[in-house]
Scaffold this motif. Structure first.
Motif, short mmCIF file in Angstrom:
data_model
loop_
_atom_site.label_atom_id
_atom_site.label_comp_id
_atom_site.label_asym_id
_atom_site.label_seq_id
_atom_site.Cartn_x
_atom_site.Cartn_y
_atom_site.Cartn_z
N THR A 197 0.86 -1.18 0.00
CA THR A 197 0.00 0.00 0.00
C THR A 197 0.90 1.23 0.00
O THR A 197 2.09 1.15 0.36
CB THR A 197 -0.91 0.04 1.25
N LYS B 29 -7.35 -5.42 1.75
CA LYS B 29 -7.95 -5.46 0.42
C LYS B 29 -8.43 -4.07 0.09
O LYS B 29 -9.31 -3.52 0.76
CB LYS B 29 -9.11 -6.46 0.40
N ARG B 30 -7.80 -3.46 -0.92
CA ARG B 30 -8.16 -2.10 -1.35
C ARG B 30 -8.53 -2.14 -2.82
O ARG B 30 -7.75 -2.62 -3.64
CB ARG B 30 -6.99 -1.14 -1.13
N ASN B 31 -9.70 -1.60 -3.12
CA ASN B 31 -10.20 -1.58 -4.51
C ASN B 31 -10.12 -2.96 -5.15
O ASN B 31 -9.72 -3.10 -6.30
CB ASN B 31 -9.44 -0.54 -5.34
N GLN C 29 0.30 -4.03 3.92
CA GLN C 29 0.25 -2.74 4.60
C GLN C 29 1.34 -2.64 5.67
O GLN C 29 1.85 -1.55 5.93
CB GLN C 29 -1.12 -2.53 5.24
#
Length: 164
Positions: free
Chosen positions: A57, A147-149, A155
């Motif tokens: 991230t 979980k991003r997008n 992270q």
């Protein structure tokens, strides 16, 4: 009467089993987390700074035995530093000192939706001055992924190098 008792016990076990199953995550999420971690290892071993940064991230942190790297710019320096060491060694006529990771005893859990914990032991091997492969270091890693997008990314990464 016995059948009723057995059915009652079975019903008591169902919540425990479903909770354990939830912590294991979906098949798709487990495979995606495994893929991120494999891409991480391949990127660092092949000295690919773009591929390395791509699994983190923007606000990621790496703690390597207390040495902290935060954000993509600092995380990129980990691989570019390895590249510089390789080039310096080549200039001195020494082995390149490339590292190759061996990952074992992987454990993946999902503490809550959209978060994963990847734990493993690792070992790095490299060539010594005579060209033989030797163990360079060994330790444990713990990675927290989010979980991003729709994409899993690291992270926070904590590396513990065994010193004893």
């Amino acid at each position: 009467m016995r059948l009723h008792h057995a059915a009652s016990i079975a019903l008591l076990l169902v919540p425990v089993l479903s909770t354990a199953q939830e912590n294991l995550g979906t098949y798709e999420d487990r495979i995606a987390v495994e893929d991120v971690m494999a891409r991480y290892v391949w990127a660092v071993d092949s000295l690919d700074p773009d591929g390395y940064v791509a699994v983190f991230t923007d606000d990621a942190t790496i703690d390597s035995n207390g040495s902290i790297s935060k954000g993509h710019a600092e995380i990129r320096k980990i691989v570019t530093g390895l590249m510089q060491r390789r080039d310096d060694n080549k200039a001195k006529g020494l082995p390149a000192s490339n590292l190759y990771h061996v990952i074992s005893s992987v454990r993946i859990t999902f503490p809550k939706p959209g978060e994963a914990l990847h734990q493993s032991y690792w070992q790095t091997v490299r060539r010594d001055k005579e060209g033989k492969m030797i163990a360079a270091a060994m330790g444990r890693s713990e990675d927290r992924l989010v979980k991003r997008n729709g994409k899993w990314l690291i992270q926070w990464r904590k590396l513990t190098v065994f010193t004893d």
